[in-house]
Design an enzyme around this catalytic site. Sequence first.
Site: not given
Length: 338
Positions: A27, A46, A50, A159
């Site tokens: 995204i 980042d 992932t 989560y």
Amino acid sequence: MHDFKSNPQFQKLQGKKVLVTGGAGFIGSNLCEALLDLGVLVVCLDNFATGHKHNIEEFLGNDRFTLIEGDIRNLETCQKACNGVDFVLHEAALGSVPRSINDPITTNEVNISGFLNMLVAARDNGVKRFIYAASSSTYGDSKELPKVEDRIGKPLSPYAITKYVNELYADIFHKTYGLDTIGLRYFNVFGPKQDPNGAYAAVIPLFIKKLMNHESPVINGDGSYSRDFTYIDNVILMNLLCLTTENQQALNQVYNTAVGDRTTLVQLTELIKKYLSGYDPAISKVEIVNGPNRRGDIPHSLASVEKAMEMLGYEATHSIDKGIDKAVKWYVENQHSF
């Protein structure tokens, strides 16, 4: 990608500085692309846990793009990333319900402690607006359909707890420190650059990859579970609307970010097969296999998008059908890269 430049509301972003955390993720990298296209100064944070370098490769030569390699679990890194920034789009998180069940501690550290670091850094640096990825998992065990923002159930996974806590923290940071926040409850987002590899790959890229290799995809359960699958351009649109809205009532809210339509896993698989068969007719013959239901999964998910329509002027640009068509085309053209 949808042409967002044609919307005069979004042209106001030109020359503004926006931090995208998790900007090398699926995204995040799509958001970076849309923002660069609009003439925005983009800072990408980042740690590549992932996310992937290849998702942002094409931006590295752009003088309006800055990459900070770092982790949101480090407050100093967050402070540095927020320096001089107008807006934050916080996408960095450890996604996946199964991952959180297998490793609740790391999920909590990234999704809650990391989120809190980002809120503090945004507050300290005078960020105007903090827009963050919330999640449809927050609806938990609520059986009500469609899902309406102000009615949630109990979370069904670690989560889901972390994403709900994000909403609570964002609310407190507005009430206590005056930081304007907006949470976007994403519903099963899919599209270009979504990773089909690894133990926690999302269903759509995973099934596309399997079928392209003539392998049988495994549906969890009997395939009757349904989701509000949401193409990435709808998500970008919501983020841009949140960045640029002048409706003060629209701030400090959470919004479903979805299409407002649901598709069963059986229907989804048939749709993927239909579009892939256009490139490779043999795919239409690949059998589908059923496996056990997954722990922590909710049976049905369908969003009401009325609040987003009313408060932000949102209107989904891509149905599931149109989205799968575009996603499949991307995977076929880029299969060398995954």
